[in-house]
Design a protein around this motif. Structure first.
Motif, short mmCIF file in Angstrom:
data_model
loop_
_atom_site.label_atom_id
_atom_site.label_comp_id
_atom_site.label_asym_id
_atom_site.label_seq_id
_atom_site.Cartn_x
_atom_site.Cartn_y
_atom_site.Cartn_z
N GLU A 1 0.84 -1.20 0.00
CA GLU A 1 0.00 0.00 0.00
C GLU A 1 0.88 1.26 0.00
N PRO A 2 1.38 1.64 -1.17
CA PRO A 2 2.23 2.84 -1.22
C PRO A 2 1.48 4.13 -0.89
N HIS A 3 0.21 4.21 -1.30
CA HIS A 3 -0.57 5.45 -1.15
C HIS A 3 0.24 6.64 -1.68
N GLU A 4 0.82 6.43 -2.85
CA GLU A 4 1.70 7.43 -3.46
C GLU A 4 1.43 7.43 -4.96
N ASP A 5 1.04 8.58 -5.49
CA ASP A 5 0.71 8.63 -6.92
C ASP A 5 1.77 7.91 -7.76
N ARG B 1 -2.22 3.38 -5.21
CA ARG B 1 -2.73 3.27 -3.83
C ARG B 1 -2.38 1.92 -3.24
N THR C 1 -4.38 5.77 -7.03
CA THR C 1 -4.89 6.69 -6.02
C THR C 1 -6.09 7.46 -6.58
N TRP D 1 -4.90 10.56 -8.71
CA TRP D 1 -4.40 10.20 -10.03
C TRP D 1 -5.55 9.70 -10.92
N ALA E 1 4.55 1.76 -13.00
CA ALA E 1 4.68 2.17 -11.60
C ALA E 1 4.74 0.95 -10.68
N HIS F 1 7.65 -0.25 -7.76
CA HIS F 1 7.38 -0.57 -6.35
C HIS F 1 7.77 -2.00 -6.01
#
Length: 313
Positions: free
Chosen positions: A188-192, A195, A217, A220, A239, A243
């Motif tokens: 769960e990065p929760h980073e554009d 999510r 997200t 985004w 992306a 990750h």
């Protein structure tokens, strides 16, 4: 004057299924209508040949006693199981399993889009996209996302207070099957733009294989809401590789746009009901952005309808 006791429920997601179960257990006849080919709503599972993806809601958690008891009962029966820690539960063998269990052998009209509701001589009738008319019903419970509920009400000439105040965030979801090996369960990065990334095979009762569901997200997704699916798929795959620190070699990739994915503004009430009309609405947008909120809201509306129809019997 006695009211008709059959209740129409619009929407076969968690809120609609919860309402249907409470009504049926109280002895009221129920008919459920949903535009999808299968029940579940945002608790959705996509299948393509031998592949399977939970491409909507990824897990459930309980904060209150009612949903905790329901989850515990489902777990004892093998309908849900723990996954990824922190009290998370998933449906087994897919996320639609709890909804299917609530609906049981009730009457469900799948692939039926209700376009208008009308009240005539004290009873409700539903008109669908194929010009068929369903009814009569003593009450109608709408459990669509709030924007869709508002559109149906407006187009039918009816209103319920504050429905238009509830707000949703969108979400682009990408389903990926890839070659190679993968470990883990939920990131769960929760980073554009990402999510979360869920590894489907890590969930109990799932087929083996590298299958990922990538959720973008809200911010985004909103910025890229109208972009072509191919472009969305490429961006989120790239992306995800960053990750995961792997090079994915997709054998299948497909994007799905959830226009009304997650509640951003809830009404702060359990449900809405106009007793004079026998018309109500429920959903997570009444209480908050959780599957539990949908369950609680549907049950609350059903209890109100039971009291109304039984009191008028």
């Amino acid at each position: 004057m006695k009211k008709r006791r059959t209740v129409a429920i619009l929407g076969a997601g968690m809120a609609g299924a919860s309402a249907a179960r409470v009504l049926a257990d109280a002895g009221l006849p129920v008919q459920v209508f949903d535009k999808g080919r299968a029940v579940g709503g945002r608790m959705a599972t996509r299948r393509s040949a031998s592949l399977q993806f939970d491409h909507g809601a990824q897990f459930m958690r309980a904060h209150g006693s009612a949903f905790a008891a329901r989850l515990a009962a489902w777990e004892r029966r093998g309908i849900v199981a723990p996954w990824a820690g922190a009290g998370r539960r998933v449906g087994v063998p897919d996320m639609t399993a709890p909804v299917r269990d609530l609906l049981g052998d009730l009457s469900v009209h799948s692939a039926t889009t209700i376009t208008r509701i009308r009240r005539d001589d004290g009873a409700w009738y539903l008109e669908d996209a194929a010009a068929a008319v369903h009814g009569p019903f003593g009450a109608v419970a709408i459990t669509f996302p709030a924007p869709q509920s508002a559109a149906l009400l407006d187009g039918s000439g009816y209103a319920l207070p504050d429905v238009g105040r509830a707000a949703f965030a969108p979400c682009w979801s990408v389903m990926v099957a890839a070659e190679g090996a993968s470990t883990g369960d939920l990131i769960e990065p929760h980073e554009d733009p990402i999510r979360l990334i869920a590894l489907d095979a890590s969930k109990p009762g799932r087929p083996e294989g590298v299958r990922l569901t990538i959720h973008a997200t809200a911010a985004w997704s909103r910025r890229h809401l109208e972009e072509p699916r191919a472009s969305i798929t490429g961006s989120l795959l790239e992306a995800a590789e960053r990750h995961l620190r792997v090079s994915l070699r997709p054998i299948y990739a497909e994007a799905h746009r959830w226009r009304y994915a997650q509640v951003e503004t809830a009404l702060g009430v359990a449900s809405l009901y106009d007793a004079a009309l026998g018309l109500g609405a429920a959903g997570d947008w009444c209480l908050g952005a959780r599957i539990e909120a949908a369950y609680d809201s549907g049950a609350a509306l059903a209890r109100t309808i039971v009291a109304d129809l039984n009191g008028a019997a």
